[in-house]
Design an enzyme around this catalytic site. Structure first.
Site, PDB file in Angstrom:
ATOM      1  CB  ALA A 243      -0.932  -0.027   1.209  1.00 37.05           C
ATOM      2  CG  HIS A 244      -1.176   4.976   0.672  1.00 38.81           C
ATOM      3  ND1 HIS A 244      -2.228   5.853   0.563  1.00 38.81           N
ATOM      4  CD2 HIS A 244      -1.335   4.378   1.876  1.00 38.81           C
ATOM      5  CE1 HIS A 244      -2.969   5.790   1.656  1.00 38.81           C
ATOM      6  NE2 HIS A 244      -2.438   4.890   2.457  1.00 38.81           N
TER       7      HIS A 244
END
Length: 342
Positions: A243-244
């Site tokens: 994820a980011h």
């Protein structure tokens, strides 16, 4: 993509290639690799896992890669090396028959006039190279792949068909990305306003270091504001979600179907087994091993092996343990009451 100059090597040549020693006939001709149980006289195999040692006595391989302490156990010529698995990997590369991902620039490829292509770039059919993309020398991109505006791919990298690389993503040298992977899609960023989800623009990007390998159908999200960073020589298996704003340190390994939530900081030389989950905003220090199906819910600050997944067991035993687990509160209360009486 294969470019081997020879189709066969003597055992002595292979030993020199990997820095090992020959035991027995160094003139044995080797033209491929195989398992201990299936290899023929023209193939070389290896042994590291003692589970397969019984197969050594009956192997038909032309030679076997072994640790020096096992030199006397092989009935066929040996290649002695302190790391047989790594030596096998380097030898197998010499016999790799994987076809080229692309050869030349296909007539159906679309390349923006502002893009910069290095020497010997190959683009498969229907590849799209958008504005201001920079491709280094010897980059190979398979059919139907899209490289978004401003992305950069370092020399010697190989992108398989049907990969999507979003805008401004930066990929290092000699990186391999397998089919269906998505690099640089939006991170999962939303704010809740009275029950309504409001998207937060993801304005960072993804930075991938040199000599990385990214498996099929893996997603690496771009950062929300800062960047998502994958270090050098990181290997990522199939169907992994990163994820980011995650940071993954050099030489780490993430196995298949693992999900890593946003803003995690994973150190160097970390190995995460298959099917693991890592909560967001967690730090994992260098040289940690996490076994398969483990859920990481807090920081790991000391190197070592960590587990939480429950190994398989006979169904009857599992059912009994499940019942006992449901009774643990009552058991705790009884023990506590006895302690108070004492």
């Amino acid at each position: 993509m294969t470019n081997q100059a020879k189709t066969a090597y003597t055992l002595s040549e292979l030993a020199e290639h990997v820095g090992g020693q020959v035991q027995g006939d160094g003139d044995v001709s080797i033209s491929g690799v195989g398992t201990l149980s299936q290899a023929t006289g023209q193939q070389i195999s290896f042994l590291t896992n003692t589970k397969y040692k019984p197969q050594l006595s009956s192997t038909q391989a032309g030679a076997v890669i072994l640790q020096p302490k096992m030199a006397g156990d092989s009935p066929v010529p040996g290649l002695l090396h302190n790391n047989p698995h790594a030596a096998f990997a380097r030898i197998a590369q010499l016999f790799d028959t994987t076809p080229a991902t692309a050869d030349g620039i296909a007539s159906s490829a679309v390349v923006a006039s502002s893009a910069s292509l290095g020497a010997n770039v190959a683009l498969g059919h229907n590849v799209i190279i958008e504005d201001n993309v920079v491709l280094g020398d010897n980059v190979v991109i398979g059919a139907n792949t899209v490289v978004g505006k401003g992305a950069k791919i370092g020399e010697g990298s190989r992108i398989y068909p049907n990969v999507t690389i979003y805008h401004d993503v930066q990929i290092g040298k000699r990186v391999t990305i397998h089919s269906q992977s998505v690099i640089g899609a939006d991170g999962f960023g939303f704010a809740n306003d009275s029950g309504v989800w409001v998207p937060i623009p993801q304005t960072g990007t993804v930075l991938i270091g040199d000599d990385c390998s990214i498996g099929a159908s893996t997603s690496i999200d771009r950062g929300a504001m800062d960047d998502t960073i994958i270090g050098n020589n990181v290997i990522i298996d199939n169907q992994v979600q990163i994820a980011h704003n995650c940071i993954v340190g050099d030489h780490s390994c993430i196995c298949g179907s693992t999900g890593i939530a946003g803003s995690c900081h994973i150190g160097k030389y970390v190995i995460i087994g298959g099917g693991c989950g890592v909560n967001g905003h967690i730090s994992i220090c260098d040289k940690v091993q996490i076994t398969g199906y483990t859920m990481v819910v807090q920081d790991i600050t000391e190197p070592g092996v960590y587990s939480s997944g429950q190994p398989a067991m006979p169904n009857r035993e599992w059912r009994k343990n499940a019942v006992r687990l449901r009774q643990i509160d009552a058991l705790y209360d009884r023990v506590k009451a006895l302690e108070n009486k004492a």
